[in-house]
Design an enzyme around this catalytic site. Structure first.
Site, PDB file in Angstrom:
ATOM      1  N   HIS A 138       0.977  -1.070   0.048  1.00 31.01           N
ATOM      2  CA  HIS A 138      -0.083  -0.063  -0.024  1.00 31.01           C
ATOM      3  C   HIS A 138       0.902   1.279   0.047  1.00 31.01           C
ATOM      4  O   HIS A 138       2.071   1.149   0.419  1.00 31.01           O
ATOM      5  CB  HIS A 138      -0.839  -0.083   1.114  1.00 31.01           C
ATOM      6  N   HIS A 165       1.646   2.309  10.817  1.00 28.63           N
ATOM      7  CA  HIS A 165       2.242   2.169  12.115  1.00 28.63           C
ATOM      8  C   HIS A 165       2.119   3.552  12.951  1.00 28.63           C
ATOM      9  O   HIS A 165       2.031   3.508  14.143  1.00 28.63           O
ATOM     10  CB  HIS A 165       3.642   1.666  12.114  1.00 28.63           C
TER      11      HIS A 165
END
Length: 581
Positions: A463, A470
């Site tokens: 992606h 994160h």
């Protein structure tokens, strides 16, 4: 007048929360102009600045067809399964994976393309929060970011405790301080760029975050190192075991083989861009060995496989274990003799532990919309690929030379000494000889490439780069913890991992670390850990934690409407300001 029934009151509460969400400012999403700026000779968009990983690429790295990227965009917009299935995935039909490491590899699909289209019943809508445009391909900012990433790749096996005196760290400080971006006048930059600007690097602040507490004390947050006392106070925090009820989790990470990086040959790089699934090909130390995080490679390994809220759930358990006080504005914080009750289902351990995980999924939906539907930023590995293309073909007059002209500014601005070191190290990696089927083996030569080496065999996730999943989750989860706990509370310990990771050592500091310091540092460690792996830029981190923070604050504001108790939460934000809910 008949008092409202419970059903009617519940409806009023839900409507109030819905009104709060609906009346929240819904921003206009703005991307940079790169996607439509760079053209092929026939004036069709080349998409060289966009995330095209997984789509078919020619042997020289070009997209097989710009139409494939248009199918990608269409599928993101509709979210329909049939539209996603219609996107070409993998190498061109006439070829297969070419590198030794990708032999017989399967293809790897994109991750949650339509998650940003999902509606939520709590917190900001995934499309009601935004991020500013990411740095452009020909920007001075990207020069600094890529300088940083190339040095990080070279430093993966240097213990954090050696940074202050290591010659490569000193070289990184020098080179990054001499980039046009670092030397630019911060006051003259647009606001989003101004808040990303770092004016001067030192061996104390390089490769660290920029929020309060990030440069205080050791590089690694205490919450990634220490354990809890656990049942019957039988453990010391230096043992590194976090107690989960009657079971425990070890803070030590499994070690990978040092000095082994990936995607340093053109064939391996191209295979990964064509979607080769190499997620199980990383070389681990045998027999299995675990140690406290002591090098950037250890940190990159932690963020390779972590459950996204893992570090913050551990941090919450550690804070509860040391009896860190709750925020003074919360109820049930006085002695039992006064309050006559304790927090549990609300304003207690189960409440905050659940919220830390609950906010993560909302953060992921918000950042997925930014990734796929707005910015579609190419990953750092692909910038390294463009630089290698420029090295090979930039001086010619072919169509490819025309396409990659926009990378000239970056190629000419990077330190020649740095790129010589990169080429030498990539050449060393590429000359490794196959040893009993070692997963790092390649059969495609030993070129001294300018590719950005990866800590992971598969490179980045499937992606786009901006924002960072994160980092967004880090921003959201840390904000929940700062809302519940007294952020000024001083931790009763300060440790650093030994240079070999075998034990924790007490470190003497001029002042004690606070909850805010170490939670902000935790968010930076997890976010920048992805940069140590080579899969994210600094700007991905700094903008994404703010996105996550906004998601968490929005969720807490809506939830506050549902309680009968009157309370406040005081939250120190990443920009240094403080808000009260």
């Amino acid at each position: 007048m008949t008092p409202p029934t419970r059903r009617q009151t519940a409806l009023v509460k839900r409507i109030a929360a819905a009104d709060l969400a609906a009346n929240r400012h819904h921003p206009h999403h703005v991307r940079n102009a790169d996607e439509t700026t760079y053209k092929l000779p026939n004036h069709v968009c080349s998409y060289i600045s966009a995330f095209t990983k997984g789509l078919p690429h020619h042997l020289d790295g070009r997209l097989v067809s710009p139409h494939h990227f248009q199918l990608f965009i269409h599928a993101v917009r509709t979210g329909h399964v049939k539209d996603i299935a219609a996107i070409p995935l993998g190498p061109p039909h006439s070829s297969s994976f070419r590198s030794g490491i990708a032999k017989d590899a399967a293809v790897r699909g994109w991750e949650s393309m339509a998650a940003g289209n999902t509606f939520d019943l709590q917190g900001p809508d995934a499309q009601a929060v935004t991020m500013p445009p990411c740095p452009r391909l020909n920007s001075h900012e990207l020069v600094t970011e890529m300088t940083e990433l190339y040095y990080m790749a070279l430093l993966r096996d240097v213990p954090f405790t050696h940074f202050n005196k290591h010659h490569l760290v000193q070289s990184a400080v020098y080179d990054m301080n001499h980039t046009h971006w670092t030397k630019s006048n911060r006051c003259c930059l647009p606001r989003p760029e101004r808040r990303r600007h770092r004016s001067k690097f030192t061996t104390d602040n390089i490769f660290r975050g920029v929020t309060p507490g990030d440069i205080t004390g050791p590089y690694i947050s205490q919450f990634l190192l220490v354990g809890t006392k656990g049942l019957a106070d039988v453990h010391e925090e230096t043992e590194g075991y976090v107690q989960y009820g009657a079971t425990r989790i070890d803070q030590r990470v499994r070690t990978v083989q040092p000095k082994i990086d990936y995607m340093t040959t053109w064939a391996a790089y191209l295979d990964v861009q064509n979607g080769a699934d190499l997620r199980r090909h990383s070389a681990y130390a045998e027999p299995p060995n675990y140690r406290f995080i002591c090098t950037p490679r250890d940190l990159a390994t932690y963020v390779h496989y972590d459950a996204l809220y893992q570090a913050y759930l551990n941090a919450c358990i550690i804070l509860l274990d040391i009896n860190a006080p709750y925020d003074s504005g919360l109820p049930f914080t006085a002695d039992d003799a006064v309050d006559k009750q304790q927090g549990f289902a609300t304003f207690g351990a189960p409440h905050v532990l659940t919220l830390v995980t609950e906010v993560a999924t909302r953060a992921l939906k918000a950042v997925r919309f930014q990734k796929y539907a707005v910015h579609r930023r190419l990953r750092p590995e692909a910038v390294g690929g463009l630089l290698e293309q420029y090295r090979r073909y930039g001086g010619g007059h072919s169509d490819l030379a025309y396409i990659i002209r926009p990378i000239r500014h970056l190629a000419d601005s990077l330190s020649s000494d740095l790129m010589s070191m990169v080429a030498k190290e990539n050449g060393r990696q590429n000359s490794l000889i196959r040893d009993n089927g070692h997963p790092r083996s390649h059969d495609e030569g030993s070129d001294d490439t300018h590719l950005l080496s990866m800590a992971y065999a598969e490179g980045s996730p499937m992606h786009p780069s901006y924002g960072a999943g994160h980092a967004t989750v880090a921003g959201a989860c840390v904000t929940i913890l700062k809302a519940f706990f007294d952020h000024t509370f001083k931790l009763p310990f300060a440790y650093v991992s030994s240079s070999d990771g075998r034990k924790l050592k007490t470190v003497k500091l001029s002042k004690k670390l606070t909850v805010e310091d170490e939670l902000n540092k935790l968010a930076a460690n997890i976010s920048i850990g992805r940069s140590w792996a080579g899969v994210h830029y600094y700007s991905d981190y700094v903008e994404s934690i703010r996105l996550g923070e906004e998601v968490a604050i929005g969720m807490l504001k809506e939830q506050k409407l549902t309680y009968s108790e009157k309370f406040t939460m005081t939250i120190p934000k990443f920009d240094g300001s403080v808000i009260e809910i």
